[in-house]
Write an enzyme that holds these catalytic residues in place. Structure first.
Site, mmCIF file in Angstrom:
data_model
loop_
_atom_site.group_PDB
_atom_site.id
_atom_site.type_symbol
_atom_site.label_atom_id
_atom_site.label_comp_id
_atom_site.label_asym_id
_atom_site.label_seq_id
_atom_site.Cartn_x
_atom_site.Cartn_y
_atom_site.Cartn_z
ATOM 1 N N CYS A 133 -2.207 -11.641 2.419
ATOM 2 C CA CYS A 133 -2.234 -12.616 3.510
ATOM 3 C C CYS A 133 -1.077 -13.610 3.452
ATOM 4 C CB CYS A 133 -3.543 -13.387 3.512
ATOM 5 S SG CYS A 133 -4.994 -12.334 3.398
ATOM 6 N N ASP A 176 -6.911 41.097 12.950
ATOM 7 C CA ASP A 176 -5.639 40.922 13.641
ATOM 8 C C ASP A 176 -5.435 41.987 14.704
ATOM 9 O OD1 ASP A 176 -2.849 39.581 13.637
ATOM 10 O OD2 ASP A 176 -3.816 38.797 11.833
ATOM 11 N N HIS A 187 -4.397 -23.182 4.938
ATOM 12 C CA HIS A 187 -4.606 -21.744 5.157
ATOM 13 C C HIS A 187 -5.839 -21.554 6.036
ATOM 14 C CE1 HIS A 187 -3.969 -17.550 4.292
ATOM 15 N NE2 HIS A 187 -5.182 -17.408 3.801
ATOM 16 N N HIS A 241 2.423 40.436 7.459
ATOM 17 C CA HIS A 241 2.508 39.581 8.654
ATOM 18 C C HIS A 241 3.711 38.665 8.446
ATOM 19 C CE1 HIS A 241 1.343 35.840 10.925
ATOM 20 N NE2 HIS A 241 0.982 36.732 11.848
ATOM 21 N N HIS A 245 -6.696 -14.999 12.009
ATOM 22 C CA HIS A 245 -5.966 -14.810 10.749
ATOM 23 C C HIS A 245 -5.026 -13.617 10.902
ATOM 24 C CE1 HIS A 245 -4.749 -14.590 6.754
ATOM 25 N NE2 HIS A 245 -5.865 -14.266 6.129
#
EC number: 2.3.1.-
Length: 1762
Positions: free
Chosen positions: A558, A1529, A694, A1344, A737
């Site tokens: 932060c 296939d 803060h 393939h 924030h």
């Protein structure tokens, strides 16, 4: 005489203020010795502390300077209090003395007749002055005194501790008391009586340590001393006072010996000893009253230390000794220097007045200067001591705060801008669960978002649309706000020393990568790394602005933003950079962050920003935010004439190391940091009038922070006075924030408060204030502004503020700043006319910029025009689309600006091909004034100085001064001598040329008219300025001596030579100048000119007599020619011209070094000026062109008219000076005109002489042409991530249990090894591992082949899925029949390509898992062994094969009818028929080369994207399979054949692959040797034309027995085939093998969800899935406008390709446009280059954008070679 007294008491002034003042003075350049002393003293003490035993070292906390000791009450009252206060006293005295000497250099210079004395530890301070032969010795000698004071204090403590140990729990007690009004002898007698010898230990006796005439000081261990004083009647009756002596016994001869002295002095590392310093000023002993007889530094130190330890003080003896010395020297004056008033000094003063009444005695306190002379406005000692100026700010904050003014409106109105999380981040409806029980969901619906964070002007920042869409919006907005902050700061690169590009760095805080993790991660692209990795945020800013300084991305959670600013400040203080661009950035798009912070109890669930300080505060509200600031050292900002919004005095960061947890704040550490920063800044905490907290609105954070703030800024011990109120606030209550931007937001808020002189109301307390807070706000003068409160400026005092910022990772950052200095203009700008410029990169932005400026002027009609001109030219970037106007009035300017709006469309960019050619034309004498009054001479120091230099040269050569003809000291009609007039002309022209050069206007070619040739030759480098003056002056003298003034004249005739000859009637004349087609000058006697004037005017030609003393270029000059040539031949050196020299004598352009010589000057004096043929020749040989910009150098424009008459299309010809017009009016018009042609003017130099009279205006920022570039997060995959059912609790419990053994009852060609199996009730998970390099699996992959590589086909994945599904079902339900399985939602995100080297393993694993087999689902995922990220996912759905067959019955007829239709079309030649060999040959040539086992299609009929195939499966099954991949296939890859072999697809440019399907199911088994018929029709999707969908039906005997539904294919540019289908190299393989053991597969049994549904695939690739949601898809190139490029030309194709790849329009690709302007960077250049080679056959390197930086460059290269 001078006498300096060093007391043993601190000055009465506040010691904090003394040290703070000394610290502040030491920062300035005037106090180098003071600074060095403080540094040396600190270093000496640190060295001594380092040497202490551990038990003593622990007593002294770490310190960076000795000021911290002053503030540490605990330390000063601790065990080593004597050492601590001894050091502080000596430092205060020696530092005050040194500072006084440096601030009063006329005093205390000669110390040869001075004397020094001191009491107690002050005596040791006097040694520093005694040993300093010169002032430079003071820091080192003073540091020695400090070191010895510390050593002695520690030594005394050690000895005294043995006499009486101190109880630290009790207050310290004194070791000495002064007893008044007693006789010392009587006092000693009483002590002896009370302490008989032998009855009381010597070391415990009370003794006399100091004596005066009427008092004694008695010392002893505290308890002994107290007992005697109470017991002894003599002392009890006497008046005694306890002295603040707490460090132990001194002046005790019965305690200490010479050995103690030697231990302290001889054991020390002393500068004086090392340098051989000797006493030069006498120091008086307090025991003898005489100066010490020491000869060396060591001896002096030993004398003093011995006296302090072993000798009683007798001040009366010192007084007597000093008075006697004064009497001996017969001095008449004495100055007693001291450090505050004291009794001993008063006694000395009385003694002087009593014994020497004639002596004039004065007292001088060396302390008050510290407060009276506040640090002057002098330069700091170095960068480390500089204050830092904030010169520019910009922001994008929630609530529509796109400017700082809009941000202030939010604060002023007290708005809470929280709202529901917008849809462009994520769907809050699906990601929200208020209970917190749902996995990965947020418990809050609210945030404080930036509106439309995707808005961005990509072309402005040289980004292609494609790149802009990928680059993290927080990085984009950081770039935008950095530009705006720099713009508001008046930044122009390299304008000043502090803006050198090499000395500028960027520092930004960023703590999250939401966009990269979620939005970009859906489709990883070329710009994934440079668009998302944090380092590229500040790096991109550096790259755009060409900053060569460092760039840092800072993550401290932060506090990232303020920590980044603090690091930027450190860089400035360290001298690493001279300007810092810094800030923070935060854009929230990842729902995980909300879920995680909710789980950590950070976030508020309510609809509010942050309830800071509220009793019900329950966490914070997340917020977006981008803030940028520009920071410089204060002295640089003032030198640069910047606006100073605030001044940073100090900043620091530490860590809450002692907090109860890493995320918990710690008040002590926060307070420590605040004190440290205030101390470094030299600021009294009570002078701070505002603290921005803060204030996240968490119970723990608010209480801890408030405690720390009160402790430092509003303490109870030293309270604030009534006129020192402290206000506190927290911006998070308004805008939430912002996490990594929180500190930046707070800083910008405070800067706006300083600007607005107000404290906005605090809105965080919704109910009542936190009850844990202290209740004494009023007593502490601490306030919360519940309504807006004035914060006015106070004359003579600067407002101070502090900012607190904390990070969840434990970091604390604090900053202290003050308001900026108020600067008044010294005087008004004398210029009557000014140039105001507005520019932009595009026409749309130019319009916007003009409109914004008009609005500003209408709102601020009293704007100072000079300030406006200065700001808009010297303090702004000048872009290629421009308007500029010379004006003398704001109202007039507003009208001109309004009028210019209608002309913007006709304004083209300037300077795209570089700046235009500039030519200087130098005017002849015919245009000169008799007596010029030059404002340039009056107002421009550099011009005036150059004129003076030239005039000095002229006078040194014996000529009269020409200044009277220039400076206005004579009336304009005053006629000077020819020598003065001609010298004034040539000097003016040479000075003008140099002045223009300083403004950035330098000639590329020159021409001089008549007398103007001399200045032209000088500027061309042919002759020196001295020679030019000599030539003109001697020639004028010769004319004056040998020719009669005014006997001849010259006449300008508006006619050509031919016309004059025809109309002159034979009258005698000489052609002197041929200036233009109809501009000629004649010379002759006055009578001749009068005679010829009559017929010429009668013929209609205008004639004007020139006001000249001689008829140049005529026979009148003949008498001087021989002498002139001879003089020049011997006295002048001619050089080769450095640029083309257009000769009006020869009518041609000269380049050589021989033509221009003495003879040339002779001829030029006599012969005609052929200006017209000279210009025509220059045009013919292209020495100049119509694009050339002409600047006339001379007192009045003459040549400009000639040039325009010769070249009517000349772009621009402007004057420098115009007769009877203010110089600044002329210059302003000319500068504006030059600016509009693209000449790179130095506006800074133009305004520099007047900068003290000018101020930077806060004009509106650039009007960007923004579009929304945004990658939308789609769906809810962040909720699932493939781990929807993961249970941490179960995983932990199971980790402790014995792991079940994995049986080896499953092994097939694709499932080689089961490595994990776990079954629990109806849940189970199985993990397999296979090596692609092994056996049948490798054969299947290589069967393939794509791009020459073996690729694992989807049918192999299908076999694995069916195998593991069957296996897992049998393990869970061993007695049940395995049902049919539908493989759904297969998604392959990355192809598994076989490596070339089979000796290295290439392993992958597959997991099958179900939380409950009765749900009918088994989840599948494929991973490489070294990576837990799946590259494929699917779900098996358990079903009934008979139900499938029934559902397909209705479709069978339709499919059969389509097949029949295709058969008919083939018979009619309307469809294509392929045999087996033809089909697979074509398939192999286009994409996939199948092995024979895969080649099941016996024939294919295809029309467009529709086809059917007759299939026969191979009779041999090699390998062990559940469903052989060859079979799957064969019946399914018809779809791939259609997509890659149909004439409906552009197979030459693109290829198509499938990332998967929606479902695959077979109601009957596929059998070897059986015959099937497959049918498919593929159709493009609506959302993306590159994605196609279809259903493959598998039929047997006209019945559908299987189906691959929703099979998807996506088209890719063929150029990318290598990228996606290349074998991995050996290094990658080895790395994978080496890392395999480190990745453990998760085998946790999934937890059943509340409602089971088919899960979305984990982290899908949008590229492969075809699921895209882009608000701004890459635009297709529009049809190019008509051009010379034919549609099929290489150039046209190249432009189309560039536009396509860059997401541009062809209309954007003008010849003057650079690739950089289009945002085509090196990455995109590589792609384009590759496509040039593969698609166009154009061989270019990958550095296309470097080789041909502009479109036109590339076009010309293509024209030449292709």
């Amino acid at each position: 005489m001078e006498f300096v007294y060093f007391s043993n008491e601190f000055p009465k002034d506040d010691l904090h203020d003394i040290y703070r003042g000394l610290h502040n003075h030491s920062k300035h350049r005037d106090f180098p010795l003071l600074a060095r002393f403080l540094n040396e003293a600190t270093a000496a003490v640190k060295d001594e502390v380092r040497r202490l035993p551990t038990e003593l070292k622990r007593l002294i906390p770490p310190f960076d300077n000795l000021l911290s000791w002053v503030e540490n009450k605990e330390l000063r009252e601790g065990l080593l209090c004597g050492a601590i206060d001894g050091v502080l006293l000596i430092v205060a005295q020696v530092a005050s003395y040194i500072g006084y000497v440096e601030s009063h250099p006329e005093e205390l210079r000669n110390m040869s007749e001075a004397s020094l004395a001191g009491l107690g530890i002050g005596l040791l301070a006097s040694t520093a002055i005694s040993l300093s032969t010169e002032q430079a010795d003071l820091p080192l000698a003073g540091a020695d005194a400090v070191r010895l004071a510390f050593r002695m204090g520690v030594h005394v403590f050690g000895v005294s501790e043995n006499l009486e140990a101190r109880d630290l729990s009790e207050k310290p007690e004194t070791w000495a008391c002064v007893v008044h009004n007693v006789d010392p002898a009587v006092a000693q007698k009483e002590l002896d009586a009370m302490q008989p010898a032998g009855e009381v230990p010597e070391t415990g006796k009370v003794f006399i340590s100091a004596i005066s005439r009427t008092s004694v000081t008695v010392s002893a261990p505290p308890q002994k001393l107290k007992a005697l004083l109470n017991k002894c009647e003599f002392f009890r009756k006497a008046r005694y006072i306890e002295l603040p002596v707490y460090g132990g016994l001194c002046h005790a001869p019965h305690i200490y010996s010479a050995q103690d002295t030697e231990s302290i002095v001889r054991g020390a590392s002393l500068n004086a000893r090392r340098k051989g310093l000797e006493p030069v000023v006498p120091v008086y002993s307090t025991s003898s009253g005489q100066p010490y007889a020491a000869k060396t530094a060591t001896e002096l130190f030993e004398c003093v230390v011995s006296e302090l330890l072993r000798q009683a003080i007798c001040w009366d003896k010192v007084i007597a000794g000093i008075v006697d010395s004064a009497k001996r020297t017969a001095t008449t004056e004495a100055t007693l220097h001291c450090f505050g008033n004291s009794i001993p000094l008063n006694d000395l003063d009385k003694a002087f007045k009593s014994d020497m009444p004639e002596l004039r005695v004065s007292t001088n306190n060396l302390v008050p200067w510290i407060f009276q002379n506040e640090p002057r406005d002098t330069a700091p000692r170095g960068p480390a001591q500089s204050k830092l100026a904030i010169t520019g700010i910009s922001c994008r904050f929630p609530g529509g705060a796109t400017t700082t003014e809009k941000f202030w409106e939010i604060l002023e109105k007290g708005l809470d801008v929280s709202r529901k999380i917008p849809a462009d981040r994520f769907d809050i409806e699906t990601h929200y669960d208020p209970t917190g029980k749902a996995l990965n969901k947020s418990m809050t619906q609210y945030m404080c978002p930036i509106d439309e964070p995707g808005l961005f002007d990509a072309p402005f920042f040289n980004m292609s649309p494609r790149e802009a869409q990928v680059v993290d919006p927080q990085m984009r907005l950081a770039l935008v706000t950095a530009y705006e902050a720099l713009e508001r700061a008046g930044y122009v690169g390299n304008r000043t020393a502090s803006t050198k590009l090499e000395r500028i760095g960027t520092y930004y805080g960023q703590a999250a990568d939401d966009y990269r993790e979620v939005n970009q991660g859906q489709e990883v692209s070329t710009y994934y790394i440079p668009g998302g990795c944090r380092a590229f945020g500040p790096g991109r800013i550096n790259y755009f602005f060409k900053f060569a300084g460092p760039s840092y991305s800072i993550d401290t959670a932060c506090s990232s933003g303020l920590a980044a600013i603090e690091i930027a400040c450190r860089a400035l203080w360290n001298g690493d950079v001279d300007t810092a661009v810094t800030g923070g950035m935060n854009i929230l798009t990842n729902p995980d962050g909300f879920a995680g912070l909710n789980q950590g109890h950070f976030l508020s669930k309510g609809h509010n920003a942050c309830k800071t300080w509220d009793a019900t505060a329950d966490g914070y509200c997340r917020a977006d935010g981008i803030g940028s600031l520009v920071i410089k050292r204060l002295e640089d900002a003032e030198a640069d004439n910047d606006n100073i919004l605030g001044v940073i005095l100090g900043a620091g960061t530490n860590h809450s190391a002692e907090a109860v947890s890493i995320t918990h704040p710690h008040a002590g550490h926060q307070a420590y940091l605040s004190r440290q920063v205030l101390r470094q800044a030299g600021v009294d905490p009570l002078d701070v009038s505002y603290v921005e907290l803060h204030g996240t609105g968490t119970q723990a954070g608010d209480f801890e922070e408030m405690s720390g703030i009160m402790d430092v800024y509003a303490p109870l011990t030293k309270r604030r006075s009534k006129d020192q109120p402290l206000h506190i606030g927290a911006v998070k209550s308004n805008v939430g924030h912002g996490e990594s931007v929180a500190g930046t937001t707070a800083l910008i808020k405070v800067l706006m408060m300083l600007q607005k002189n107000a404290i906005p109301k605090h809105i965080g307390i919704k109910t009542e204030i936190n009850p844990k807070f202290p209740k004494d706000f009023k007593q502490r003068n601490l306030h919360i502004a519940f309504e807006q409160t004035a914060w006015p400026q106070i004359p003579g005092k600067k407002r101070l503020a502090a900012i607190n910022n904390f990070g969840a990772a434990g970091g604390n950052t604090t900053m202290v700043l003050e308001e900026g200095p108020v600067r008044e203009k010294q005087q008004a700008d004398p210029r009557q006319s000014h140039v105001v410029a507005v520019s932009a990169k595009t026409k749309a932005s130019l319009t916007g910029n003009i409109e914004r400026l008009i609005a500003y002027l209408e709102a601020n009609p009293a704007t100072d025009l000079a300030d406006l001109a200065y700001t808009s030219t010297a303090r702004r970037y000048q872009h290629t689309h421009r308007v500029a106007m010379a004006t003398s009035d704001v109202a007039e300017l507003t009208k001109k600006l309004t009028s210019s709006l209608s002309k913007v469309d006709s304004i083209g960019p300037v300077g795209k091909s570089g700046p235009p050619q500039v030519a200087f034309s130098f005017t002849g004498q015919g245009a000169s004034h008799k007596s010029m009054n030059l404002e340039l001479y009056r107002d421009v120091p550099t011009f005036r100085e150059h004129i003076h230099h030239l005039d000095t040269i002229a006078q040194n050569q014996g000529f009269p001064s020409c200044i009277p003809a220039l400076d206005g000291s004579f009336p304009q009609d005053h006629e000077h001598s020819p020598v003065i007039t001609q010298l004034a002309l040539v000097c003016t022209e040479m000075a003008l040329a140099k002045y223009w050069a300083s403004l950035g206007v330098k000639p590329d070619v020159v021409i001089g008219h008549s007398l103007g040739e001399y200045a032209a030759m000088h500027v061309a480098g042919v002759i020196t300025a001295s020679d030019a003056i000599f030539m003109v002056g001697r020639r004028a003298q010769m004319l004056q001596e040998k020719c009669k003034i005014r006997s001849h004249t010259m006449m300008a005739v508006r006619a050509s030579v031919a016309q004059i000859s025809e109309s002159s009637g034979g009258k005698r004349h000489t052609i002197a100048c041929v200036n233009g087609p109809s501009d000629t000058v004649l010379s002759g006697t006055k009578e001749q000119m009068n005679e010829i004037q009559v017929p010429l005017e009668a013929a209609g030609y205008r004639c004007i007599k020139l006001d000249v003393a001689f008829a140049f270029h005529s026979e009148q000059t003949d008498p001087i020619l021989d002498d002139l040539e001879a003089v020049l031949e011997s006295g002048v050196v001619f050089q080769e011209p450095k640029m083309p020299y257009i000769s009006p004598l020869l009518g041609k352009t000269i380049f050589d070094g021989k033509t221009l010589n003495a003879n040339y000057v002779r001829r030029a004096t006599r012969e005609a000026v052929n200006f017209l043929p000279a210009m025509q020749n220059a045009i013919d040989i292209e020495a100049v062109s119509e694009e050339t910009v002409w600047v006339e150098i001379g007192p009045h424009p003459v040549c400009a008219g000639f040039i325009k008459s010769i070249v009517p299309s000349t772009q621009l010809a402007i004057p420098s000076i115009r007769r009877n017009e203010d110089n600044w009016t002329t210059m302003s018009s000319s500068m504006a005109a030059l600016h509009l042609t693209g000449v790179a003017l130095s506006w800074n130099e133009f305004h520099r002489p007047f900068e003290s009279s000018l101020r930077l205006l806060d004009l509106p920022t650039y009007a960007f042409t923004e579009k929304n570039y945004w990658l939308q997060y789609n769906g809810d995959w962040c909720l699932t991530k493939g781990n929807t059912f993961y249970s941490a609790e179960k995983e932990a419990a199971r980790a402790a249990e014995p792991q079940p053994s994995v049986g080896s009852d499953l092994q097939t060609s694709t499932v080689q090894q089961v490595i994990a199996l776990e079954v629990e009730g109806n849940a189970g998970v199985v993990v397999m591992k296979s090596d692609l390099m092994q056996g049948d699996l490798l054969v299947a992959a290589h069967g393939h082949r794509m791009n020459g590589c073996g690729v694992v086909t989807s049918s192999i994945h299908a076999d694995i899925a069916y195998t593991l599904g069957n296996y897992l079902y049998r393990k869970i339900k061993p007695k049940d029949k395995v049902p049919a399985m539908n493989m759904t939602d297969l998604l392959v995100t990355k192809g598994l390509v076989a490596q070339n080297k089979t000796k290295y393993p290439q392993e992958f694993r597959v997991t099958a898992a179900t939380p409950d087999i009765t749900s009918g689902q088994i989840m599948m995922s494929w991973q490489n062994v070294d990576d837990n990220e799946p590259f494929a996912t699917a779900t098996l759905i358990l079903g009934d094969a008979n139900d499938w067959l029934s559902s397909w019955e209705s479709m069978s007829h339709l499919i059969c009818s389509r097949i029949d239709s295709l058969e008919r079309m083939a018979a009619e030649g309307k469809a294509s028929r392929f045999t087996r060999n033809m089909a697979y040959t074509l398939f192999a040539s286009n994409l996939v080369d199948y092995a024979d086992k895969y080649r099941g299609m016996q024939s294919v009929v295809m029309s467009g994207l529709e086809a059917f195939a007759d299939v026969e499966l191979t009779t041999k099954e090699s390998g062990t399979w559940t469903i052989a991949p060859y079979f799957i296939d064969s019946v399914a890859h018809l779809a791939g054949f259609v997509m890659n072999c149909s004439d409906a697809m552009d197979a030459a440019k693109n290829y198509c692959v499938t990332p998967g399907w929606k479902s695959m199911r077979f109601a009957k088994p596929l059998t070897a040797g059986a015959k099937y018929r497959s049918y498919v029709r593929m159709i493009p999707t609506k959302d993306d034309p590159t994605v196609y969908l279809g259903d493959v039906y598998i039929m047997q005997d006209d019945e559908i027995m299987g189906m691959v539904g929703g099979i998807q294919f996506r088209s890719y540019p063929r150029i990318l085939l290598n990228r996606f289908f290349s074998a991995p190299d050996k290094a990658m393989t080895e790395a994978r093998a080496g890392n395999a053991a480190t990745v453990t597969p998760q085998v946790t049994i999934p937890k059943p969800p509340s409602s089971l549904k088919t899960p979305a695939p984990a982290n899908p690739s949008r590229r492969d899935s075809g699921v895209e949601s882009k608000p701004l898809p890459p635009p297709q190139p529009k049809q190019a406008p008509p051009s010379t490029d034919s549609e099929n030309s290489t150039i046209s194709k190249a432009l189309t390709l560039i536009a396509t790849e860059g997401g541009l329009e062809i209309s954007d690709l003008g010849d003057d446009v650079s690739f950089a302007d289009l945002g085509i960077d090196s990455l995109l250049s590589l792609v384009i280059s590759e496509k040039f080679r593969s698609e166009l056959g154009v061989q270019v390197s990958g550095s296309l954008v470097l080789d041909y930086p502009r479109i036109g460059d590339m076009r010309r290269w293509l024209e030449e070679h292709y």
